[in-house]
Scaffold this motif. Structure first.
Motif, PDB file in Angstrom:
ATOM      1  N   LEU A 194       0.821  -1.211   0.000  1.00 31.04           N
ATOM      2  CA  LEU A 194       0.000   0.000   0.000  1.00 31.04           C
ATOM      3  C   LEU A 194       0.860   1.269   0.000  1.00 31.04           C
ATOM      4  O   LEU A 194       0.632   2.188  -0.778  1.00 31.04           O
ATOM      5  CB  LEU A 194      -0.919  -0.004   1.231  1.00 31.04           C
ATOM      6  N   TYR A 200       1.228   1.760  -7.966  1.00 35.20           N
ATOM      7  CA  TYR A 200       0.748   3.090  -8.398  1.00 35.20           C
ATOM      8  C   TYR A 200       1.745   4.125  -7.885  1.00 35.20           C
ATOM      9  O   TYR A 200       2.487   3.848  -6.933  1.00 35.20           O
ATOM     10  CB  TYR A 200      -0.658   3.385  -7.833  1.00 35.20           C
TER      11      TYR A 200
ATOM     12  N   SER B  32      -3.219  -8.935  13.338  1.00 30.15           N
ATOM     13  CA  SER B  32      -2.825  -9.455  12.030  1.00 30.15           C
ATOM     14  C   SER B  32      -4.019  -9.915  11.194  1.00 30.15           C
ATOM     15  O   SER B  32      -3.942  -9.974   9.983  1.00 30.15           O
ATOM     16  CB  SER B  32      -1.818 -10.602  12.186  1.00 30.15           C
ATOM     17  N   GLU B  33      -5.140 -10.230  11.846  1.00 28.96           N
ATOM     18  CA  GLU B  33      -6.290 -10.755  11.090  1.00 28.96           C
ATOM     19  C   GLU B  33      -7.330  -9.691  10.757  1.00 28.96           C
ATOM     20  O   GLU B  33      -8.207  -9.941   9.945  1.00 28.96           O
ATOM     21  CB  GLU B  33      -6.963 -11.877  11.887  1.00 28.96           C
ATOM     22  N   LEU B  36      -4.422  -5.576   9.476  1.00 32.04           N
ATOM     23  CA  LEU B  36      -3.472  -5.667   8.368  1.00 32.04           C
ATOM     24  C   LEU B  36      -4.089  -6.064   7.015  1.00 32.04           C
ATOM     25  O   LEU B  36      -3.703  -5.513   5.986  1.00 32.04           O
ATOM     26  CB  LEU B  36      -2.325  -6.613   8.741  1.00 32.04           C
ATOM     27  N   PRO B  37      -5.057  -7.016   6.991  1.00 33.18           N
ATOM     28  CA  PRO B  37      -5.587  -7.415   5.668  1.00 33.18           C
ATOM     29  C   PRO B  37      -6.219  -6.272   4.886  1.00 33.18           C
ATOM     30  O   PRO B  37      -6.265  -6.312   3.663  1.00 33.18           O
ATOM     31  CB  PRO B  37      -6.636  -8.475   6.007  1.00 33.18           C
ATOM     32  N   LEU B  39      -5.051  -3.467   4.422  1.00 31.08           N
ATOM     33  CA  LEU B  39      -4.035  -2.678   3.730  1.00 31.08           C
ATOM     34  C   LEU B  39      -3.855  -3.108   2.272  1.00 31.08           C
ATOM     35  O   LEU B  39      -3.796  -2.279   1.374  1.00 31.08           O
ATOM     36  CB  LEU B  39      -2.701  -2.767   4.481  1.00 31.08           C
ATOM     37  N   SER B  40      -3.782  -4.446   2.045  1.00 39.55           N
ATOM     38  CA  SER B  40      -3.601  -4.875   0.657  1.00 39.55           C
ATOM     39  C   SER B  40      -4.872  -4.625  -0.151  1.00 39.55           C
ATOM     40  O   SER B  40      -4.812  -4.333  -1.349  1.00 39.55           O
ATOM     41  CB  SER B  40      -3.173  -6.339   0.581  1.00 39.55           C
ATOM     42  N   ALA B  42      -6.800  -2.069   0.339  1.00 35.66           N
ATOM     43  CA  ALA B  42      -6.726  -0.634   0.044  1.00 35.66           C
ATOM     44  C   ALA B  42      -5.803  -0.363  -1.141  1.00 35.66           C
ATOM     45  O   ALA B  42      -6.060   0.534  -1.949  1.00 35.66           O
ATOM     46  CB  ALA B  42      -6.234   0.119   1.276  1.00 35.66           C
ATOM     47  N   ALA B  43      -4.738  -1.177  -1.250  1.00 33.57           N
ATOM     48  CA  ALA B  43      -3.812  -0.987  -2.379  1.00 33.57           C
ATOM     49  C   ALA B  43      -4.546  -1.167  -3.713  1.00 33.57           C
ATOM     50  O   ALA B  43      -4.321  -0.398  -4.658  1.00 33.57           O
ATOM     51  CB  ALA B  43      -2.649  -1.966  -2.271  1.00 33.57           C
ATOM     52  N   TYR B  44      -5.440  -2.160  -3.781  1.00 33.36           N
ATOM     53  CA  TYR B  44      -6.193  -2.383  -5.022  1.00 33.36           C
ATOM     54  C   TYR B  44      -7.170  -1.221  -5.289  1.00 33.36           C
ATOM     55  O   TYR B  44      -7.417  -0.867  -6.434  1.00 33.36           O
ATOM     56  CB  TYR B  44      -6.950  -3.713  -4.975  1.00 33.36           C
ATOM     57  N   TYR B  46      -6.520   1.865  -4.557  1.00 34.22           N
ATOM     58  CA  TYR B  46      -5.698   2.941  -5.110  1.00 34.22           C
ATOM     59  C   TYR B  46      -5.304   2.685  -6.562  1.00 34.22           C
ATOM     60  O   TYR B  46      -5.067   3.629  -7.321  1.00 34.22           O
ATOM     61  CB  TYR B  46      -4.469   3.190  -4.227  1.00 34.22           C
ATOM     62  N   VAL B  47      -5.213   1.413  -6.936  1.00 34.15           N
ATOM     63  CA  VAL B  47      -4.939   1.121  -8.358  1.00 34.15           C
ATOM     64  C   VAL B  47      -6.078   1.673  -9.201  1.00 34.15           C
ATOM     65  O   VAL B  47      -5.858   2.347 -10.214  1.00 34.15           O
ATOM     66  CB  VAL B  47      -4.791  -0.403  -8.587  1.00 34.15           C
ATOM     67  N   VAL B  61     -13.937  -3.747  -5.027  1.00 34.41           N
ATOM     68  CA  VAL B  61     -12.693  -4.203  -4.380  1.00 34.41           C
ATOM     69  C   VAL B  61     -12.921  -4.472  -2.896  1.00 34.41           C
ATOM     70  O   VAL B  61     -12.463  -5.488  -2.359  1.00 34.41           O
ATOM     71  CB  VAL B  61     -11.558  -3.154  -4.561  1.00 34.41           C
TER      72      VAL B  61
END
Lengths: 284, 272
Positions: A194, A200, B32-33, B36-37, B39-40, B42-44, B46-47, B61
């Motif tokens: 992220l 990106y 961790s459950e 954290l999940p 975050l990835s 959220a990355a999608y 932002y794509v 998403v």
């Protein structure tokens, strides 16, 4: 001094061999090769399809190559981080060998690094295959003749060192957590996914997240790798820095990370030994 | 017969209890459950933002990331679980205990659903709030029916995988790893599955999340129907059929693999 170096190399070599055997000898080489290729390609194709859905297949845009290359190299983060930190759980809970490893005349630190080597080798192959697939099947504009190889090799080596430091830090944390901590590793990898602008430019992140991004050496590593391969940057935030400036910032932040990782690992290891958690078994 | 039912019911509760309670006893697990999940996921998001995608894709998403929590749980805590149990020495105890092995699988599934729902709910609520996702639910009853049918068939598939992977060593571990990203791809976790074409969509429909996610997107978002794969009612029917198929098949697969394991002496084989 010479004896110490010899011992260290022997530890890394033996742990590396062990790691490789554990990674690869569960099946025949053909199946292993397929296994090694399918996962990285699938992971890249998720982003490719997302891109195609929105742009209707305009792969000539710089952003496409930016996303693809960043995602391919980010595989190092996921795999090597997991490869090193999972060793603690694997040896402690699965094979229940960790106490014998501690008794052996070697340093755990180098053993962990050695165990991560198998993942590094496999990930390097996966990155090469993914990039080749991108060039051949998706027409990613990468010219092998114009790649800045010295910068690429230097960046990859520093990147592996950064990820190793992070892996050792997580290995330390794994010493005092239950066996579910693979989720912790995946989550931490998600944080970097992220914040580091893997898929990106960091410009689109909220300002507060951009500050975090600028503190992470992986951000500069990914930017340098992209510049070495694609020859340009599309990030307005990082675009203002020259290659040399980026290298200096990357090395500076890496040094801080290495010291922090070492401190955390040694502190938690001490706590784990003191509280008898080194060989604890947890299973849910 | 009555005693058998009672014992098996107790076994289901006991196996589920371990999962639900253990998760709460480990503070790092919550971190961790749940945190954290997202975050990835959220990355999608932002794509799509970088690609200037229509706003409903953010919702797609978030929903995909939410359901991904269940898929990861089914893979690692259902499919690979008997492998873990075998390595830890628990599988022998399950075989000795006067209970049906299906009770253990059902307990694992029940505990897993409850345990994962907290994580999934957190991803869904936090993601929806942070990224300001707007929903336009067409039919609540259908949405709830799709969600539960997806979960039941998904965990049925997990029980089937668990039975099939029981005899394997590290192959089980790597097999599960292999089912992660490729399934994220073909099931359309982060984009409508329709974009992969009809044939891929049909093949991927054997994984309940493919149709489940597609139906949920059609029912929960304004532009969902336009990007849908097939009719929601048809998806509901197929999910119901998959529930029956996976639950019944898992029972027979378990019996078969247990018999095979006993014959070949692989049920207690560790560290392969």
């Amino acid at each position: 001094m010479f004896e110490n170096t010899k011992d260290t190399i022997r530890t890394i070599r033996t742990a590396g061999k062990l790691g490789w055997a554990m990674e690869s000898n569960w099946t025949d080489p053909f199946l292993f090769a397929i296994y090694s290729v399918v996962r990285p390609i699938a992971s890249s194709l998720i982003l490719v399809v997302m891109y195609y859905v929105i742009t209707r297949g305009k792969t000539s845009l710089d952003l496409f190559a930016f996303i693809y290359v960043g995602n391919a190299f980010f595989m190092y983060v996921v795999n090597v981080l997991f490869g090193i930190s999972w060793v603690i759980h694997d040896d402690r809970e699965h094979y229940q060998m960790i106490r014998y490893i501690y008794i052996a005349p070697m340093k755990m630190y180098y053993y962990l690094f050695g165990r991560g080597i198998a993942k590094m080798v496999l990930t390097t192959l996966a990155v090469i295959i993914t990039i080749a697939f991108g060039m051949l099947a998706l027409k990613i504009p990468i010219n092998l003749m114009t790649i800045n190889y010295p910068l690429l090799i230097f960046s990859v080596l520093v990147g592996i060192f950064i990820i190793t430091c992070l892996g050792i830090l997580l290995a330390g944390i794994s010493m005092v957590t239950a066996h579910h901590s693979y989720a912790l590793t995946e989550g931490i990898a998600g944080l970097f996914y992220l914040a580091c602008g893997a898929i990106y430019p960091i410009d689109i992140l909220p300002v507060w997240l951009q500050y975090i991004s600028k503190l992470l050496p992986l951000t500069y590593w990914l930017e340098l790798v992209r510049r070495a391969i694609l020859g340009k940057s599309i990030s307005t935030t990082l675009g203002g820095y020259s290659d040399f400036q980026l290298i200096l910032i990357m090395l500076g932040t890496t040094l801080v990370l290495a010291m922090f990782s070492n401190y955390i690992y040694r502190s938690i290891e001490h706590i784990a030994r003191k509280h008898g958690k080194i060989d604890q078994l947890t299973n849910y | 017969m009555k005693t058998d039912l009672k014992t098996n019911f107790k076994a289901i509760i006991a196996r589920a209890y371990v999962r639900i309670i253990a998760a709460n006893r480990e503070p790092s697990w919550w971190f961790s459950e749940t945190l954290l999940p997202i975050l990835s996921t959220a990355a999608y998001v932002y794509v799509y933002k970088a690609l200037k995608a229509p706003p409903e894709y953010t919702g797609f998403v978030i929903l995909g990331g939410t359901m991904s929590a269940y898929w990861i749980q089914v893979l690692w805590s259902m499919a690979a679980q008997f492998y873990w149990e075998k390595e830890m020495g628990n599988l022998d105890l399950y075989m000795i205990a006067p209970i049906s092995r299906m009770s253990i699988l059902l307990g694992m599934a029940l505990g897993g659903i409850i345990q994962t729902t907290s994580r999934a709910a957190f991803i869904f609520l936090t993601g929806s709030l942070i990224f300001n996702v707007s929903f336009a639910v067409v039919s609540f009853p259908k949405l709830i029916a799709v969600f539960f049918l997806t979960l039941i068939s998904l965990y049925g598939l997990g029980m089937l995988f668990s039975s099939l992977f029981m005899l394997y060593g590290r192959e089980a571990w790597h097999g599960v790893t292999l089912l992660q990203e490729p399934v994220h791809l073909i099931s359309g976790f982060f984009f409508p599955v329709r974009n992969l074409g009809f044939v891929v969509g049909v093949v991927a429909s054997f994984i309940p999340l493919t149709l489940g996610l597609d139906a949920m997107r059609q029912l929960a978002f304004k532009a969902g129907a336009a990007s849908g794969f097939i009719n929601v009612n048809l998806e509901l029917s197929v999910l119901a059929v998959l529930c029956v198929i996976f639950l019944v098949t898992s029972k027979y697969a378990l019996e078969l693999m247990e018999k095979l394991g006993k014959k070949e002496g692989r049920l207690t084989l560790r560290w392969q």
